[in-house]
Each structure stands twice: as structure tokens, then as C-alpha cells.
Design a protein around this motif. Structure first.
Motif, mmCIF file in Angstrom:
data_model
loop_
_atom_site.group_PDB
_atom_site.id
_atom_site.type_symbol
_atom_site.label_atom_id
_atom_site.label_comp_id
_atom_site.label_asym_id
_atom_site.label_seq_id
_atom_site.Cartn_x
_atom_site.Cartn_y
_atom_site.Cartn_z
ATOM 1 N N ALA A 96 0.661 -1.172 -0.003
ATOM 2 C CA ALA A 96 0.027 0.010 0.001
ATOM 3 C C ALA A 96 0.945 1.373 0.125
ATOM 4 O O ALA A 96 0.483 2.154 -0.780
ATOM 5 C CB ALA A 96 -0.943 -0.162 1.172
ATOM 6 N N HIS A 97 1.940 1.254 0.643
ATOM 7 C CA HIS A 97 2.923 2.419 0.820
ATOM 8 C C HIS A 97 3.401 2.756 -0.595
ATOM 9 O O HIS A 97 3.315 3.715 -1.049
ATOM 10 C CB HIS A 97 3.825 2.137 1.992
ATOM 11 C CG HIS A 97 4.719 3.223 1.965
ATOM 12 N ND1 HIS A 97 4.732 4.354 2.811
ATOM 13 C CD2 HIS A 97 5.990 3.547 1.270
ATOM 14 C CE1 HIS A 97 5.582 5.251 2.669
ATOM 15 N NE2 HIS A 97 6.620 4.796 1.850
ATOM 16 N N LEU A 98 3.882 1.627 -1.213
ATOM 17 C CA LEU A 98 4.474 1.698 -2.607
ATOM 18 C C LEU A 98 3.444 2.169 -3.672
ATOM 19 O O LEU A 98 3.795 3.260 -4.320
ATOM 20 C CB LEU A 98 5.100 0.510 -2.924
ATOM 21 C CG LEU A 98 6.157 0.016 -2.309
ATOM 22 C CD1 LEU A 98 6.894 -1.373 -2.511
ATOM 23 C CD2 LEU A 98 7.606 1.035 -2.290
ATOM 24 N N LYS A 99 2.350 1.725 -3.328
ATOM 25 C CA LYS A 99 1.318 2.086 -4.382
ATOM 26 C C LYS A 99 0.910 3.716 -4.129
ATOM 27 O O LYS A 99 0.601 4.247 -5.202
ATOM 28 C CB LYS A 99 -0.104 1.427 -4.063
ATOM 29 C CG LYS A 99 -1.130 1.631 -4.995
ATOM 30 C CD LYS A 99 -2.361 0.445 -4.681
ATOM 31 C CE LYS A 99 -3.268 0.810 -6.055
ATOM 32 N NZ LYS A 99 -4.537 -0.082 -5.726
ATOM 33 N N THR A 100 1.066 4.206 -3.072
ATOM 34 C CA THR A 100 0.661 5.754 -2.933
ATOM 35 C C THR A 100 1.861 6.519 -3.466
ATOM 36 O O THR A 100 1.644 7.545 -3.808
ATOM 37 C CB THR A 100 0.689 6.128 -1.521
ATOM 38 O OG1 THR A 100 1.900 5.989 -0.639
ATOM 39 C CG2 THR A 100 -0.373 5.361 -0.655
ATOM 40 N N CYS A 101 3.058 5.735 -3.686
ATOM 41 C CA CYS A 101 4.235 6.307 -4.414
ATOM 42 C C CYS A 101 4.020 6.099 -5.874
ATOM 43 O O CYS A 101 5.337 6.515 -6.734
ATOM 44 C CB CYS A 101 5.469 6.102 -3.676
ATOM 45 S SG CYS A 101 5.644 6.463 -2.181
ATOM 46 N N GLY A 102 2.942 5.422 -6.206
ATOM 47 C CA GLY A 102 2.754 4.896 -7.850
ATOM 48 C C GLY A 102 3.947 3.585 -8.205
ATOM 49 O O GLY A 102 4.282 3.586 -9.345
ATOM 50 N N LEU A 103 4.312 3.035 -7.271
ATOM 51 C CA LEU A 103 5.254 1.876 -7.458
ATOM 52 C C LEU A 103 4.924 0.446 -7.110
ATOM 53 O O LEU A 103 3.725 0.528 -6.391
ATOM 54 C CB LEU A 103 6.428 2.068 -6.774
ATOM 55 C CG LEU A 103 7.277 3.328 -7.013
ATOM 56 C CD1 LEU A 103 8.329 3.618 -6.021
ATOM 57 C CD2 LEU A 103 7.795 3.141 -8.225
ATOM 58 N N ARG A 104 5.189 -0.604 -7.872
ATOM 59 C CA ARG A 104 4.861 -1.910 -7.313
ATOM 60 C C ARG A 104 6.122 -2.609 -6.682
ATOM 61 O O ARG A 104 7.157 -1.820 -6.675
ATOM 62 C CB ARG A 104 4.526 -2.690 -8.639
ATOM 63 C CG ARG A 104 3.300 -2.232 -9.374
ATOM 64 C CD ARG A 104 2.885 -3.257 -10.383
ATOM 65 N NE ARG A 104 3.789 -4.138 -10.917
ATOM 66 C CZ ARG A 104 4.615 -4.067 -12.020
ATOM 67 N NH1 ARG A 104 4.400 -2.798 -12.800
ATOM 68 N NH2 ARG A 104 5.534 -4.602 -12.562
ATOM 69 N N VAL A 105 5.805 -3.652 -5.773
ATOM 70 C CA VAL A 105 7.167 -3.990 -5.139
ATOM 71 C C VAL A 105 8.156 -4.541 -6.177
ATOM 72 O O VAL A 105 9.338 -4.635 -5.786
ATOM 73 C CB VAL A 105 6.631 -5.374 -4.375
ATOM 74 C CG1 VAL A 105 5.855 -4.982 -2.982
ATOM 75 C CG2 VAL A 105 5.977 -6.442 -5.074
ATOM 76 N N GLU A 106 7.716 -4.739 -7.511
ATOM 77 C CA GLU A 106 8.922 -5.622 -8.528
ATOM 78 C C GLU A 106 9.657 -4.156 -8.841
ATOM 79 O O GLU A 106 10.788 -4.568 -9.357
ATOM 80 C CB GLU A 106 7.915 -5.995 -9.669
ATOM 81 C CG GLU A 106 7.411 -7.376 -9.195
ATOM 82 C CD GLU A 106 6.145 -7.442 -8.557
ATOM 83 O OE1 GLU A 106 5.914 -8.427 -8.139
ATOM 84 O OE2 GLU A 106 5.595 -6.359 -8.418
#
Length: 128
Positions: A96-106
Motif C-alpha cells: 500500500a505504501h509503494l502504491k501511494t508512491c505509484g510503485l509496485r514491489v517489483e
């Protein structure tokens, strides 16, 4: 092929719990011999070994168009990473944190994922 960190999490969980994916049974084969016919799985097992998260006793041998992994286990570093990411809620917070930054874990380095998972786990258990 791009690493799939959710699949990595799944593999580490299964290895830690002693679950075997595609067990190869033969009288002369070691008890915990895993036969993988899946290219995605082989790729991820190899990069997990390169990262020092898993290891196996023997070099892989090819049989039946698959790859055998004997006595696969988590290393110390693998145990540490597994401890950070095994909690589903913590992992969802990381995603969720990464998604708020426009990123995926990959799209984030392994070291950054470990740092973020550490931060989220510390918050979860009340450490800052």
C-alpha cells in the motif's frame, strides 16, 4: 523474466513451513527432493539462492525435463527476510505504501523492500 516478489514471499513461506512444491519420489532420491518443471519457479529459486536467501546441499541435477533441488532450506538471511515479510498485514502495508508512491514491489530494490518492511513491522509492534 522479472522477479515477482509476491511469488518470492510464497516460495519462502512454503520452504520455511517445509511444504514441498512438486515432490519427486524415487527410491534412491533423498527424502526432501523437489522436482520443478516450472520455469518461473526455477528462475525464482535461482535468484533466491543468488541473493543468499536459500540454499540446497547438492548442485541441482536435471531429470525428467525438470530441475531437482535437494534439501532446500532458508539461510540465515532468508530467515531474516522471511521474518520481516511473513506477516500478511505488514506485507499489505508495504504494498500500500509503494502504491501511494505509484510503485509496485517489483519496481523497488530488494534492500529498499527490506527497509520498508522493517519500518512497517516496527510500527506494527509499537517500535519507532
Amino acid at each position: 523474466m522479472i522477479r515477482d516478489m509476491n511469488f518470492v514471499r510464497e516460495l519462502l513461506d512454503e520452504i520455511a513451513k517445509g511444504k514441498e512444491r512438486g515432490v519427486f519420489h524415487k527410491e534412491d532420491a533423498p527424502e526432501k527432493t523437489i522436482l520443478s518443471l516450472d520455469n518461473k519457479e526455477n528462475y525464482h529459486l535461482e535468484i533466491l539462492r543468488q541473493a543468499g536467501l536459500i540454499d540446497w546441499y547438492e548442485k541441482p541435477a536435471y531429470r525428467n525435463s525438470g530441475q531437482l533441488y535437494d534439501n532446500i532450506r532458508l539461510t540465515w538471511e532468508g530467515q531474516e527476510y522471511y521474518a520481516l515479510t511473513k506477516n500478511f498485514d505488514v506485507w499489505m502495508q508495504v504494498e500500500a505504501h509503494l502504491k501511494t508512491c505509484g510503485l509496485r514491489v517489483e519496481e523497488v530494490s530488494f534492500e529498499m523492500l527490506k527497509d520498508l518492511a522493517t519500518q512497517k513491522l516496527r510500527q506494527t509492534i509499537g517500535l519507532k
